[in-house]
Scaffold this active site. Structure first.
Site, PDB file in Angstrom:
ATOM      1  CD1 TRP A  90      -0.369 -16.060  35.239  1.00 36.26           C
ATOM      2  CD2 TRP A  90       1.360 -17.292  34.519  1.00 36.26           C
ATOM      3  NE1 TRP A  90       0.364 -16.464  36.334  1.00 36.26           N
ATOM      4  CE2 TRP A  90       1.420 -17.218  35.931  1.00 36.26           C
ATOM      5  CE3 TRP A  90       2.349 -18.005  33.846  1.00 36.26           C
ATOM      6  CZ2 TRP A  90       2.426 -17.838  36.676  1.00 36.26           C
ATOM      7  CZ3 TRP A  90       3.353 -18.621  34.587  1.00 36.26           C
ATOM      8  CH2 TRP A  90       3.380 -18.532  35.978  1.00 36.26           C
ATOM      9  CG  ASP A 160      -3.296 -20.613  31.416  1.00 35.99           C
ATOM     10  OD1 ASP A 160      -3.749 -21.378  32.291  1.00 35.99           O
ATOM     11  OD2 ASP A 160      -2.188 -20.052  31.519  1.00 35.99           O
ATOM     12  CE  LYS A 184      -0.645 -20.995  40.150  1.00 28.83           C
ATOM     13  NZ  LYS A 184      -0.474 -20.749  38.720  1.00 28.83           N
TER      14      LYS A 184
HETATM   15  C1  LIG Z   1       0.516 -20.628  37.675  1.00 31.83           C
HETATM   16  C2  LIG Z   1       0.067 -20.394  36.305  1.00 31.83           C
HETATM   17  C3  LIG Z   1       0.769 -20.931  35.204  1.00 31.83           C
HETATM   18  C4  LIG Z   1       2.058 -21.709  35.330  1.00 31.83           C
HETATM   19  O1  LIG Z   1       1.871 -22.934  35.946  1.00 31.83           O
HETATM   20  P1  LIG Z   1       3.079 -23.991  36.054  1.00 31.83           P
HETATM   21  O2  LIG Z   1       2.339 -25.279  36.307  1.00 31.83           O
HETATM   22  O3  LIG Z   1       3.930 -23.550  37.203  1.00 31.83           O
HETATM   23  O4  LIG Z   1       3.829 -24.002  34.788  1.00 31.83           O
HETATM   24  C5  LIG Z   1       0.268 -20.687  33.932  1.00 31.83           C
HETATM   25  N1  LIG Z   1      -0.855 -19.973  33.755  1.00 31.83           N
HETATM   26  C6  LIG Z   1      -1.551 -19.439  34.791  1.00 31.83           C
HETATM   27  C7  LIG Z   1      -2.800 -18.657  34.521  1.00 31.83           C
HETATM   28  C8  LIG Z   1      -1.107 -19.641  36.097  1.00 31.83           C
HETATM   29  O5  LIG Z   1      -1.790 -19.120  37.122  1.00 31.83           O
END
Ligand SMILES: *Cc1c(COP(=O)(O)O)cnc(C)c1O
Length: 348
Positions: A90, A160, A184
């Site tokens: 990521w 993030d 998530k």
């Molecule tokens: C799943 C995830 C993303 C991407 O998420 P989307 O909403 O599908 O763009 C970005 N960063 C992390 C740490 C993730 O687990």
């Protein structure tokens, strides 16, 4: 997973939300009913995460990956450089996107250790003229999680938090911006939460699309256009569920217990392996391999028969991955550990 109490509440309210004769899906996002749902969700998130008043809370429908571009568009503020940690897939995606807008300096790179550890902070290379510092708190695919918040002084820290938001208390005031895709650890897909210090907004890169301007989103209450109303509503039910459970301190106790148990089971056996440095192991995503990896398909098939689902590792790394987000009950982790022991007895 989503908490079953939340799903039941949504089911109960599905056809008629609180006597309104409407499903939440049928409401106008500008109507009084939906406005109250949206405001309550924000208030509950602010309470649960103790978000200071000088931070905007945005409910965007663009997903976490869209923030990879929106962050440089909004936070470069005339500067030409940003600092990024590279600790996994990521991070790498965020870095690739940022390079379209500015020079990227890598503070620390875990590529050489296959994203199993984070170099000591004495080796980190920050740049004095960076507009912000970005890191991925929990690398969802590699199961690598920072154990501490990097100290970046006056330079805004951007995180993030997609796969670890709401898993434990976090001091929001240490950050310039936090973002997290809802799918998530919050609610259903279709929503991304952005928490951003308001004084950083208002100086976007030329050509930034209106909907990508955090200030526009803040000033319109994330309703410059139609938001993902149902995902927002369901996320609100999850915030309330966390509150009822005792908030993030209580959540952290449960999550730590769940993760400790599963790592202990993996470490106690030579049949299963997790390569991540103990200090940086994720509480949420626990990848592991079988020493004899020819047994993997069999492991997954038999796990499924035992009601243990979506254990296949991400295609980038293979193996097995247990994602034990907030809504995964402790007995779900116990069931996995029991199954792993039985499988090992049969095949070990
Ligand atoms: C799943 C995830 C993303 C991407 O998420 P989307 O909403 O599908 O763009 C970005 N960063 C992390 C740490 C993730 O687990």
């Amino acid at each position: 997973m989503l908490p079953s109490d939340v799903m039941k509440k949504a089911q109960h309210e599905m056809l008629d939300w609180q006597g309104s004769s409407m499903s939440v899906m049928e409401m106008s996002h500008r109507g009084v009913e939906y406005t109250s749902i949206a405001k309550q969700a924000e208030a509950d998130l602010r309470e649960v995460m103790a978000i200071p008043d000088n931070y905007a809370v945005l409910f965007l429908s663009s997903g976490a990956s869209a923030q990879f571009s929106m962050i440089p568009m909004n936070l470069l503020r005339g500067k030409k450089k940003a600092d990024y940690f590279n600790t996994g897939s990521w991070s790498r995606k965020a870095i690739a996107e940022a390079k379209r807008y500015c020079e990227v300096n890598i503070v620390s790179d875990s590529t050489d250790n296959n994203f199993t550890t984070i170099a000591d902070k004495s080796t980190w290379q920050f740049s004095a003229d960076a507009a912000y510092v970005h890191y991925t708190v929990n690398e969802t695919i590699h199961g690598l999680e920072f154990d501490d918040i990097p100290d970046t002084g006056d330079i805004p820290l951007v995180a993030d938090l997609s796969s670890t938001i709401l898993s434990r208390p976090i001091d929001v005031s240490r950050f310039g911006l936090i973002y997290a895709g809802a799918q998530k650890n919050i609610g259903p897909a279709g929503l991304c939460i952005v928490i951003v210090r308001r004084d950083l907004l208002g100086d976007t890169l030329a050509g930034t699309p209106t909907l990508c301007d955090y200030k526009v989103q803040d000033e319109s209450g994330s309703m410059h256009n139609t938001p993902a109303t149902y995902s927002w509503y369901l996320s609100g039910l999850v915030f309330d569920w966390v509150k009822q459970l005792g908030g993030l301190t209580a959540m952290a106790d449960i999550n730590k217990r769940k993760a400790d148990k599963l790592y202990a089971a993996i470490d106690a056996s030579s049949f299963y392996n997790n390569p991540v440095d103990k200090r940086y192991r994720s509480w949420m995503n626990i990848p592991f391999t079988l020493t004899d990896n020819s047994l993997e398909a069999d492991f997954l098939a038999q796990a499924k028969e035992h009601g243990l689902l979506t254990l296949k590792g991400h295609k980038e790394v293979g193996g097995i991955r247990a994602s034990i987000y907030n809504a995964m009950p402790e007995k779900g982790v116990d069931a996995l550990i029991n199954f792993m022991a039985t499988f090992e007895q049969k095949h070990g």
